[in-house]
Enzyme design. Sequence first.
Site, PDB file in Angstrom:
ATOM      1  CG  ASP A  23       1.638  -2.771  -3.600  1.00 19.10           C
ATOM      2  OD1 ASP A  23       0.747  -3.593  -3.284  1.00 19.10           O
ATOM      3  OD2 ASP A  23       1.796  -1.698  -3.008  1.00 19.10           O
ATOM      4  CE  LYS A 119      -0.032  -3.015  -0.302  1.00 18.80           C
ATOM      5  NZ  LYS A 119       0.271  -1.620  -0.616  1.00 18.80           N
ATOM      6  CB  CYS A 152       3.771  -0.839  -0.567  1.00 22.89           C
ATOM      7  SG  CYS A 152       2.735   0.590  -1.005  1.00 22.89           S
TER       8      CYS A 152
END
Length: 216
Positions: A23, A119, A152
């Site tokens: 991310d 995701k 995350c």
Amino acid sequence: MCAMLRALEEKVSPRHTALLVVDVQEDFCAPTGAFGHLGRDLSAVHAMLPALEHLIKSARRADVTVIFLRFAQTKATESEVYREQRDRGRAGFRYCQEGTLGVEFYKVTPAPGEAIVTKHRYSGFTNTDLDLILRSSGIRTLVMTGVATNGCVDATARDGFMHDYYIVFTADGTATYWPEQHDATLKTVRDSYGVLATSEELVRIWDDIPVTSAHL
């Protein structure tokens, strides 16, 4: 100390290790992104990026598998539960919407052939092909990097451990918006499901591997 280093060297051998870049995207990292506009302190993220970029280069030289994870949402993937959490105390806040600049990678770019896993939840293992990709490549160890340490990256690392992967969590290759949560997550990793390493330790190991023998 030497025994610990040998154990780390074995864990991160290129033939069975994947570097996960989690991310590192505009909305999470850029001053003009959603979390920048929200007022999050991005200083730790920006301080971490040079070490991460160096680590990615070292991994590629050593033929370590590099996989990029990206968070993205569409109307179809935003459940009632997800929206309730996202909007808590910040009505109308949206981030990483598919098709916007916010989902683009920030300061890091996948090389040709490197897998990109999209995701829709915090963990990279939830309803994705990540586990299939890893097992198809014979991966046993996950080196965790990216944003956010306590979000995350942590969620993906925990799930990785539950899927029976060795977890190596980079202390300086991950970052979040709150120093105390970064430190607390590192302590939890060390105590419960992984080992900690610095990017310098990993670079030293991977750079000592002759290019011609990597992955043999």
